[in-house]
Design an enzyme around this catalytic site. Structure first.
Site, short mmCIF file in Angstrom:
data_model
loop_
_atom_site.label_atom_id
_atom_site.label_comp_id
_atom_site.label_asym_id
_atom_site.label_seq_id
_atom_site.Cartn_x
_atom_site.Cartn_y
_atom_site.Cartn_z
N GLU A 32 6.28 6.73 6.40
CA GLU A 32 5.70 5.41 7.04
C GLU A 32 4.11 6.15 8.15
O GLU A 32 3.51 4.81 7.15
CB GLU A 32 7.23 4.97 7.13
CG GLU A 32 7.37 4.14 6.33
CD GLU A 32 8.76 3.69 6.92
OE1 GLU A 32 9.06 3.52 8.42
OE2 GLU A 32 9.82 3.79 6.19
N THR A 59 19.58 -5.76 9.39
CA THR A 59 19.10 -6.07 8.82
C THR A 59 19.04 -7.64 8.73
O THR A 59 18.26 -8.86 8.67
CB THR A 59 18.68 -6.05 7.20
OG1 THR A 59 18.84 -4.30 7.06
CG2 THR A 59 18.33 -6.57 6.15
N TYR A 82 7.81 -0.34 0.09
CA TYR A 82 8.63 -1.08 0.01
C TYR A 82 9.58 -0.37 -1.19
O TYR A 82 10.12 -1.17 -2.12
CB TYR A 82 8.64 -2.22 -0.12
CG TYR A 82 9.25 -2.48 1.69
CD1 TYR A 82 10.30 -2.48 2.23
CD2 TYR A 82 8.20 -3.39 2.79
CE1 TYR A 82 10.41 -2.68 3.60
CE2 TYR A 82 8.27 -4.35 3.08
CZ TYR A 82 9.46 -3.35 4.03
OH TYR A 82 9.80 -4.12 5.46
N ASN A 113 12.97 -11.18 9.16
CA ASN A 113 13.88 -10.60 9.73
C ASN A 113 13.15 -10.01 10.95
O ASN A 113 13.25 -8.98 11.93
CB ASN A 113 14.86 -10.20 9.69
CG ASN A 113 14.50 -8.84 9.03
OD1 ASN A 113 13.43 -8.61 8.74
ND2 ASN A 113 15.51 -8.09 8.62
N HIS A 133 10.61 -4.11 10.98
CA HIS A 133 10.53 -3.10 10.78
C HIS A 133 10.54 -1.75 11.52
O HIS A 133 9.41 -1.54 11.87
CB HIS A 133 9.96 -3.07 9.27
CG HIS A 133 9.64 -1.43 9.05
ND1 HIS A 133 10.58 -1.49 7.88
CD2 HIS A 133 9.33 -0.11 8.99
CE1 HIS A 133 10.55 -0.21 7.72
NE2 HIS A 133 9.51 0.12 8.31
N PHE A 191 15.62 -9.48 -3.62
CA PHE A 191 14.29 -9.92 -2.39
C PHE A 191 13.56 -9.72 -3.04
O PHE A 191 12.73 -10.05 -1.57
CB PHE A 191 15.37 -10.09 -1.76
CG PHE A 191 16.33 -8.39 -1.23
CD1 PHE A 191 14.67 -7.60 -0.50
CD2 PHE A 191 17.08 -7.85 -1.55
CE1 PHE A 191 14.93 -5.91 -0.89
CE2 PHE A 191 17.30 -6.38 -1.28
CZ PHE A 191 16.65 -5.64 -0.57
N LYS A 207 6.48 -8.01 11.23
CA LYS A 207 5.83 -8.46 10.34
C LYS A 207 5.22 -9.54 10.31
O LYS A 207 5.35 -10.10 12.03
CB LYS A 207 7.32 -8.52 9.63
CG LYS A 207 8.11 -7.41 9.15
CD LYS A 207 9.41 -7.62 8.42
CE LYS A 207 10.45 -6.39 8.31
NZ LYS A 207 11.60 -7.04 7.46
N ARG A 243 16.62 -8.95 16.45
CA ARG A 243 17.53 -9.97 15.21
C ARG A 243 17.99 -10.60 15.08
O ARG A 243 18.05 -12.14 15.04
CB ARG A 243 17.17 -8.70 13.68
CG ARG A 243 16.03 -8.05 13.42
CD ARG A 243 17.01 -7.02 11.80
NE ARG A 243 15.50 -6.62 11.29
CZ ARG A 243 15.84 -5.76 10.62
NH1 ARG A 243 17.25 -4.67 10.62
NH2 ARG A 243 14.48 -4.63 10.41
#
Ligand code: GTP
Ligand code: MG
Length: 133
Positions: free
Chosen positions: A127, A92, A50, A113, A116, A58, A10, A103
């Site tokens: 995905e 997570t 998502y 975090n 993914h 969130f 990310k 993480r």
């Protein structure tokens, strides 16, 4: 079983210069990186990716973060790759992740975090299709 998994570093992971470290962990584990690309994920794609989280408290922060700068997108393949990458990534919530996971080692918040990964065979297929096809 040999299988594929989608992995995304990310924008916080890229910003913090963790790309080399994370690629290194994946390679060290013996997994293959079939495809890799650095690209800023557009809002529409982030929302599709998502969509299961739409409406959660969130969600807006998550979309804002994912679209805030370039991410590194990867198709990773290997023996039980989904389970292997999942174990490397950790929970997570970085403070619930085990020490030694990506993480736990690098993150403090659930929104930021670092990484993914697809959590099932079905989401991996979805995905990989979404980001690479
Ligand atoms: P991904 O690999 O990113 O899909 O993470 P995950 O499978 O461990 O978590 P999940 O799919 O449930 O949530 C997707 C992303 O939403 C997480 O990686 C977090 O960045 C974010 N997220 C999930 N739950 C929370 C939460 O309770 N609070 C916040 N701030 N973010 C969350
Ligand atoms: Mg998930």
């Amino acid at each position: 079983m040999k299988e594929k998994v989608f992995v995304m570093i990310k924008p916080d992971g890229v910003r913090r210069k963790l790309v080399g470290n994370i690629i290194s962990r994946i390679e060290r584990k013996g997994l293959d990186i079939n495809r890799i690309e650095m690209r800023k994920v557009p809002e529409e794609l982030a929302k599709k990716h998502y969509e299961e989280h739409m409406g959660k408290p969130f969600y807006d922060d998550l979309i804002e973060h994912i679209t805030s700068g370039p991410s590194v997108l990867m198709e990773v393949e290997g023996q039980d790759a989904i389970e292997a990458v999942s174990a490397m990534v950790g929970n997570t919530d970085p403070n619930k992740a085990l020490p030694g996971t990506i993480r736990f080692d690098y993150a403090q918040s659930k929104t930021y975090n670092i990484i993914h990964r697809s959590d099932s065979h079905q989401s991996a297929e979805r995905e990989i299709m979404l980001f690479f096809k």
